[in-house]
Design a protein around this motif. Sequence first.
Motif, mmCIF file in Angstrom:
data_model
loop_
_atom_site.group_PDB
_atom_site.id
_atom_site.type_symbol
_atom_site.label_atom_id
_atom_site.label_comp_id
_atom_site.label_asym_id
_atom_site.label_seq_id
_atom_site.Cartn_x
_atom_site.Cartn_y
_atom_site.Cartn_z
ATOM 1 N N MET A 164 0.831 -1.204 0.000
ATOM 2 C CA MET A 164 0.000 0.000 0.000
ATOM 3 C C MET A 164 0.865 1.253 0.000
ATOM 4 S SD MET A 164 -3.122 -0.795 2.606
ATOM 5 C CE MET A 164 -3.883 0.800 2.343
ATOM 6 N N ALA A 165 1.947 1.225 0.769
ATOM 7 C CA ALA A 165 2.844 2.388 0.806
ATOM 8 C C ALA A 165 3.489 2.592 -0.563
ATOM 9 C CB ALA A 165 3.908 2.203 1.886
ATOM 10 N N LEU A 166 3.768 1.490 -1.257
ATOM 11 C CA LEU A 166 4.340 1.587 -2.608
ATOM 12 C C LEU A 166 3.348 2.247 -3.560
ATOM 13 C CD1 LEU A 166 6.135 -1.854 -2.889
ATOM 14 C CD2 LEU A 166 7.231 0.377 -3.098
ATOM 15 N N LYS A 167 2.068 1.926 -3.396
ATOM 16 C CA LYS A 167 1.036 2.539 -4.239
ATOM 17 C C LYS A 167 0.973 4.042 -4.007
ATOM 18 C CE LYS A 167 -2.492 -0.797 -5.308
ATOM 19 N NZ LYS A 167 -3.702 -1.436 -4.806
ATOM 20 N N GLN A 168 1.106 4.440 -2.740
ATOM 21 C CA GLN A 168 1.119 5.870 -2.420
ATOM 22 C C GLN A 168 2.325 6.544 -3.062
ATOM 23 O OE1 GLN A 168 -1.174 7.856 -0.735
ATOM 24 N NE2 GLN A 168 -2.394 6.026 -1.083
ATOM 25 N N ALA A 169 3.465 5.875 -2.988
ATOM 26 C CA ALA A 169 4.684 6.440 -3.574
ATOM 27 C C ALA A 169 4.501 6.648 -5.074
ATOM 28 C CB ALA A 169 5.871 5.518 -3.298
ATOM 29 N N ALA A 170 3.804 5.717 -5.720
ATOM 30 C CA ALA A 170 3.591 5.809 -7.165
ATOM 31 C C ALA A 170 2.765 7.040 -7.520
ATOM 32 C CB ALA A 170 2.913 4.542 -7.674
ATOM 33 N N GLN A 171 1.986 7.553 -6.562
ATOM 34 C CA GLN A 171 1.155 8.730 -6.819
ATOM 35 C C GLN A 171 1.879 10.041 -6.585
ATOM 36 O OE1 GLN A 171 -2.573 8.534 -4.690
ATOM 37 N NE2 GLN A 171 -2.824 6.390 -5.245
ATOM 38 N N SER A 172 3.065 9.965 -6.037
ATOM 39 C CA SER A 172 3.809 11.185 -5.723
ATOM 40 C C SER A 172 4.252 11.896 -6.988
ATOM 41 C CB SER A 172 5.023 10.841 -4.868
ATOM 42 O OG SER A 172 5.843 11.976 -4.732
ATOM 43 N N GLU A 173 4.244 13.236 -6.939
ATOM 44 C CA GLU A 173 4.717 14.017 -8.084
ATOM 45 C C GLU A 173 6.087 14.612 -7.798
ATOM 46 O OE1 GLU A 173 1.531 16.760 -8.552
ATOM 47 O OE2 GLU A 173 0.264 15.319 -9.605
ATOM 48 N N CYS A 174 6.703 14.158 -6.738
ATOM 49 C CA CYS A 174 8.006 14.696 -6.361
ATOM 50 C C CYS A 174 9.124 13.917 -7.050
ATOM 51 C CB CYS A 174 8.195 14.618 -4.851
ATOM 52 S SG CYS A 174 6.921 15.512 -3.949
#
Length: 120
Positions: A1-11
């Motif tokens: 789940m944390a990896l999925k959040q990371a995939a959404q980052s625009e940084c």
Amino acid sequence: MALKQAAQSECRFRVGAVLAKGSRVLGQAPNRRRNAPWVDFRHATFHAEEALMRRFPARPGAVLYVARLDRRNCPALARPCDRCQHVLSTHGISLVHYTTADGAGTLCLSQPAVDARKLG
Ligand SMILES: [Zn+2]
């Protein structure tokens, strides 16, 4: 789940964090850009841990998962920085699991002497 959040980052450094207690997910967030021209590069983003903690009062006993994706979408080292470790420990979080380039790491945070619940 944390990896999925990371995939959404625009940084440039894509990091995601998930806060859980027992089997319940309390919240999740990617890191975010801070759109202020006066912030220097080092503080140009809200780290995912920070972004998440800003939405929560103290959560003693909760566990945080942090993941980072590199440019090839592979997990990379996501050990919380000193600033985030401080924020996390004041929120009563003493256990963090994070991704590394070759697996996962665990960080145990010591708790501050003050009652974290009062800091909310
Ligand atoms: Zn940080």
